[in-house]
Design a protein around this motif. Structure first.
Motif, PDB file in Angstrom:
ATOM      1  N   GLY A 197      -1.947  10.040 -15.885  1.00  0.00           N
ATOM      2  CA  GLY A 197      -0.713  10.156 -16.657  1.00  0.00           C
ATOM      3  C   GLY A 197       0.468   9.462 -15.631  1.00  0.00           C
ATOM      4  N   TRP A 198       1.777   9.587 -15.998  1.00  0.00           N
ATOM      5  CA  TRP A 198       2.572   8.773 -15.253  1.00  0.00           C
ATOM      6  C   TRP A 198       3.772   9.948 -14.701  1.00  0.00           C
ATOM      7  N   GLY A 199       4.286   9.328 -13.630  1.00  0.00           N
ATOM      8  CA  GLY A 199       5.392  10.355 -13.074  1.00  0.00           C
ATOM      9  C   GLY A 199       5.271  10.253 -11.498  1.00  0.00           C
ATOM     10  N   VAL A 200       5.606  11.286 -10.990  1.00  0.00           N
ATOM     11  CA  VAL A 200       5.604  11.553  -9.543  1.00  0.00           C
ATOM     12  C   VAL A 200       4.696  12.660  -9.405  1.00  0.00           C
ATOM     13  N   ARG A 201       3.621  12.724  -8.432  1.00  0.00           N
ATOM     14  CA  ARG A 201       2.683  13.964  -8.219  1.00  0.00           C
ATOM     15  C   ARG A 201       2.905  14.248  -7.010  1.00  0.00           C
ATOM     16  N   ASP A 202       2.473  15.603  -6.570  1.00  0.00           N
ATOM     17  CA  ASP A 202       2.747  16.276  -5.221  1.00  0.00           C
ATOM     18  C   ASP A 202       1.358  16.178  -4.328  1.00  0.00           C
ATOM     19  N   HIS A 203       0.351  15.156  -4.689  1.00  0.00           N
ATOM     20  CA  HIS A 203      -1.136  14.840  -4.233  1.00  0.00           C
ATOM     21  C   HIS A 203      -0.531  13.952  -3.334  1.00  0.00           C
ATOM     22  N   VAL A 204      -0.194  14.286  -1.947  1.00  0.00           N
ATOM     23  CA  VAL A 204      -0.074  13.141  -0.984  1.00  0.00           C
ATOM     24  C   VAL A 204      -0.795  13.358   0.320  1.00  0.00           C
ATOM     25  N   PHE A 205      -0.750  12.220   1.226  1.00  0.00           N
ATOM     26  CA  PHE A 205      -1.599  12.427   2.495  1.00  0.00           C
ATOM     27  C   PHE A 205      -1.252  13.486   3.300  1.00  0.00           C
ATOM     28  N   CYS A 206      -1.993  14.218   3.786  1.00  0.00           N
ATOM     29  CA  CYS A 206      -1.687  15.238   4.900  1.00  0.00           C
ATOM     30  C   CYS A 206      -1.110  14.333   5.972  1.00  0.00           C
ATOM     31  N   THR A 207      -0.459  15.016   7.110  1.00  0.00           N
ATOM     32  CA  THR A 207       0.125  14.294   8.204  1.00  0.00           C
ATOM     33  C   THR A 207      -0.666  14.501   9.488  1.00  0.00           C
ATOM     34  N   ILE A 248       0.908  -1.096  -0.102  1.00  0.00           N
ATOM     35  CA  ILE A 248       0.033  -0.015   0.110  1.00  0.00           C
ATOM     36  C   ILE A 248       0.937   1.052   0.055  1.00  0.00           C
ATOM     37  N   ASP A 249       1.021   1.806  -1.133  1.00  0.00           N
ATOM     38  CA  ASP A 249       2.014   2.931  -1.290  1.00  0.00           C
ATOM     39  C   ASP A 249       1.761   4.301  -0.778  1.00  0.00           C
ATOM     40  N   LEU A 250       2.407   4.709   0.393  1.00  0.00           N
ATOM     41  CA  LEU A 250       2.027   5.795   1.232  1.00  0.00           C
ATOM     42  C   LEU A 250       3.215   6.758   1.557  1.00  0.00           C
ATOM     43  N   PRO A 251       3.109   7.923   1.997  1.00  0.00           N
ATOM     44  CA  PRO A 251       2.097   8.832   1.776  1.00  0.00           C
ATOM     45  C   PRO A 251       2.047   9.407   0.324  1.00  0.00           C
ATOM     46  N   GLY A 252       2.792   9.064  -0.365  1.00  0.00           N
ATOM     47  CA  GLY A 252       2.759   9.615  -1.703  1.00  0.00           C
ATOM     48  C   GLY A 252       2.144   8.676  -2.607  1.00  0.00           C
ATOM     49  N   HIS A 253       2.263   8.717  -3.986  1.00  0.00           N
ATOM     50  CA  HIS A 253       1.440   7.947  -4.949  1.00  0.00           C
ATOM     51  C   HIS A 253       0.210   7.382  -4.577  1.00  0.00           C
ATOM     52  N   SER A 254      -0.611   8.540  -4.177  1.00  0.00           N
ATOM     53  CA  SER A 254      -1.878   8.349  -3.316  1.00  0.00           C
ATOM     54  C   SER A 254      -2.987   8.976  -4.159  1.00  0.00           C
ATOM     55  N   SER A 255      -2.951   9.306  -5.133  1.00  0.00           N
ATOM     56  CA  SER A 255      -4.047  10.273  -6.104  1.00  0.00           C
ATOM     57  C   SER A 255      -5.336   9.346  -5.993  1.00  0.00           C
ATOM     58  N   ALA A 256      -5.136   8.111  -6.218  1.00  0.00           N
ATOM     59  CA  ALA A 256      -6.247   7.140  -6.204  1.00  0.00           C
ATOM     60  C   ALA A 256      -7.115   7.197  -5.044  1.00  0.00           C
ATOM     61  N   ALA A 257      -6.462   6.972  -3.905  1.00  0.00           N
ATOM     62  CA  ALA A 257      -6.902   7.008  -2.612  1.00  0.00           C
ATOM     63  C   ALA A 257      -7.668   8.305  -2.159  1.00  0.00           C
ATOM     64  N   LEU A 258      -6.731   9.263  -2.599  1.00  0.00           N
ATOM     65  CA  LEU A 258      -7.350  10.689  -2.133  1.00  0.00           C
ATOM     66  C   LEU A 258      -8.398  11.261  -3.188  1.00  0.00           C
ATOM     67  N   ALA A 259      -8.371  10.615  -4.168  1.00  0.00           N
ATOM     68  CA  ALA A 259      -9.652  10.976  -5.042  1.00  0.00           C
ATOM     69  C   ALA A 259     -11.004  10.458  -4.399  1.00  0.00           C
ATOM     70  N   ALA A 260     -10.690   9.267  -3.796  1.00  0.00           N
ATOM     71  CA  ALA A 260     -11.873   8.577  -2.954  1.00  0.00           C
ATOM     72  C   ALA A 260     -12.267   9.327  -1.885  1.00  0.00           C
ATOM     73  N   TYR A 261     -11.141   9.761  -1.174  1.00  0.00           N
ATOM     74  CA  TYR A 261     -11.258  10.649   0.331  1.00  0.00           C
ATOM     75  C   TYR A 261     -10.415  11.782   0.400  1.00  0.00           C
ATOM     76  N   PRO A 262     -10.867  12.739  -0.375  1.00  0.00           N
ATOM     77  CA  PRO A 262     -10.097  14.125  -0.529  1.00  0.00           C
ATOM     78  C   PRO A 262      -9.998  14.720   0.862  1.00  0.00           C
ATOM     79  N   GLN A 263     -10.666  14.504   1.719  1.00  0.00           N
ATOM     80  CA  GLN A 263     -10.685  15.089   3.196  1.00  0.00           C
ATOM     81  C   GLN A 263      -9.362  14.742   3.853  1.00  0.00           C
ATOM     82  N   TYR A 264      -8.736  13.705   3.350  1.00  0.00           N
ATOM     83  CA  TYR A 264      -7.289  13.361   3.987  1.00  0.00           C
ATOM     84  C   TYR A 264      -6.166  13.918   3.111  1.00  0.00           C
TER      85      TYR A 264
END
Ligand SMILES: [Zn+2]
Length: 511
Positions: free
Chosen positions: A267-277, A239-255
């Motif tokens: 797309g492909w690459g590295v994205r800055d959409h990561v879980f808040c801490t 379960i790739d955390l806390p980055g590589h998490s766009s799919a999970a955060l699309a489902a639960y953006p409140q986190y």
């Protein structure tokens, strides 16, 4: 047969088996393989009986003609874990070992049956060079249906791999059904389209407007884990955390930081959409893990930790408050805080953290972590010297998303060049690592990232026969590794792949 019997007992020729066994004693003579017709197994253990049934079925497929010789399956203790012996002579075949060893004995005998109509009289005494022999499969960037996953795992077992690292989540799709959090798959398992061509191509990106997705139900996950276990393979989920998490955060953006709405990335690459801490986000991740853990008996649970852009953390008041509360100097320390908290959580559940080697960037590494070194072997060396176990999977040698030959003649890949010989030249223990730390290098693994592998046939083409090369590097005595000899033996194993409907890159194509 007579001419073979007159040859010397020790021959330079190797058995057409991959990985090459640790020790082969040639007894002289040979046996028509069709004479093997029955299996004798008095071991009451259910796993051993299941293996005997598999062997019985395989022999039924190829048996014929007069004469009946047995394959004897016997349990015996061996000095090395996973070790076995296999003797083939005029009386048939006899395999001895623990259940793990017996499975490997069958893998060897199965390859000998695949390689020709006769079996040489030999005594094989075998055990692996490394205890962790893994393959990682990314099913997020492109989904793979369960039957194809099972068939892939069966091929791994034939090469004596014992770890299947299942990369189940990433920016482009969440693939594991968790009924408590239905949006993870309801939203996160699907993306509206997929980038066309290479991510680095010039010009504006274009997307194929065809939805892509899929996920594994809980019963499918259990089926895969049980199937692998029956072949001696441990499934380590990632379960790739806390980055590589766009799919999970699309489902639960409140986190996410600032509760930013998001999407499952096309797309492909590295994205800055990561879980808040902040605590609510990390509590959520722990609740997710509490749903994941019961599906996987593996002591090791992989939580990624790689490629975590910190741009959102830097301007998020919640993250800044966590840093102040915890006395953290910078966002790198905040990354360490997240991984350390999740490591402690896994420990509280009786599990251990496995993570990519970014976790060595801001020491101390959480206690008990297994470090998978992908950016080279440096992270693994650092980890081993600091007392941590490590598995080497450097992109330079075992990233099977790299080209395997001149890109001009190959399907689109992410880049790089890792030929069959490159993979075969991989050695998990770097020479600079001091002898007293070398035992912490548990082995190696190949990584199959699938941005540019849309379907199973493509995965097979990229995986085989490079996985044959890696299998030998991880199993066989390091001093005996010989690429030319391996290459010659490989030619006798590949037709069996064709018979099983498994695609591979032919050896006679220009390299
Ligand atoms: Zn935040």
């Amino acid at each position: 047969m007579g001419s073979m019997a007159s040859e010397p007992m020790i021959r330079k020729e190797r058995l057409p088996v991959i990985p090459q066994p640790a020790r082969v004693e040639w007894l002289g003579g040979e046996l028509p393989s069709r004479l093997l017709e029955e299996v004798i197994c008095d071991v009451p253990d259910a796993d051993v009986q299941a293996l005997a049934a598999v062997i019985r079925e395989a022999l039924a497929d190829q048996a014929g003609g007069p004469g009946r010789l047995p394959v004897r399956v016997e349990r015996a203790s061996t000095p090395a874990p996973e070790g076995y012996s296999l003797r083939i002579d005029g009386g048939g075949a006899r395999m001895r070992g623990s259940i793990e060893g017996l499975r490997h004995a069958w893998a060897s005998l199965g390859q000998l049956l695949d390689a020709g109509d006769t079996l040489p009289h030999v005594l094989i005494s075998d055990a692996p060079a490394f205890p962790h022999r893994g393959v990682m499969l990314d099913v997020s960037r492109h989904f793979m249906p369960t039957p194809d996953v099972l068939a892939f795992i069966a091929e791994l077992a034939r090469l004596k791999f014992n770890v299947f690292h299942w990369h189940l989540t990433d920016d482009q799709g969440w693939r594991i059904e968790l009924p408590r959090f239905p949006a993870l798959t309801g939203v996160g398992a699907w993306r509206p389209g997929t980038l066309i061509g290479h991510a680095d191509a010039p010009g504006p990106p274009a997307y194929e407007a065809r939805p892509h997705g899929g996920f594994y139900t809980q019963s499918e996950i259990r089926e895969v884990v049980a199937f692998a276990a029956g072949l001696g393979i441990t499934v380590i989920p990632e379960i790739d955390l806390p980055g590589h998490s766009s799919a999970a955060l699309a489902a639960y953006p409140q986190y996410s930081c600032h509760c930013r709405p998001g999407d499952v990335w096309q797309g492909w690459g590295v994205r800055d959409h990561v879980f808040c801490t902040r605590d609510e986000s990390l509590d959520f991740l722990e609740q997710v893990l509490d749903e994941v853990l019961p599906l996987f008996p593996s002591p090791l649970i992989h939580l990624g930790g790689d490629e975590v852009p910190t741009t959102h953390w830097e301007d998020c008041p919640d993250c800044q408050a966590v840093m102040a509360r915890e006395g953290l100097q910078d966002v790198e320390e905040l990354h360490r805080y997240v991984m350390a908290r999740l490591a402690r959580f896994l420990q509280s559940r009786g599990r251990r953290l496995a993570a990519w080697d970014e976790i060595t960037d801001t020491p101390p590494v959480p206690a008990g972590t297994l470090v998978l070194s992908w950016r080279g072997t440096e992270g693994g060396v650092l980890a081993a010297r600091a007392g941590f176990e490590t598995v080497m999977c450097p992109a330079s040698h075992v990233y099977l998303d790299h080209y395997q030959a001149d890109p001009a003649g190959e399907p689109l890949a992410i880049g790089g060049l890792s030929t069959l010989e490159t993979v075969y030249s991989f050695r998990p223990v770097p020479p600079e690592l001091e002898p007293r730390h070398r035992g912490r290098v548990l082995g190696g693994q190949a990584n199959l990232w699938r941005e540019y592998m849309p379907d199973t046939a493509h995965v097979q083409y990229m995986a085989f026969p490079r996985l044959h090369a890696l299998a030998e590097v991880l199993w066989s005595p390091q001093e005996g590794l010989d690429f030319a000899d391996f290459h010659a033996r490989l030619g006798r194993q590949l037709p069996a792949l064709t018979r099983r409907g498994v695609r591979f890159r032919p050896l006679d194509r220009p390299g």
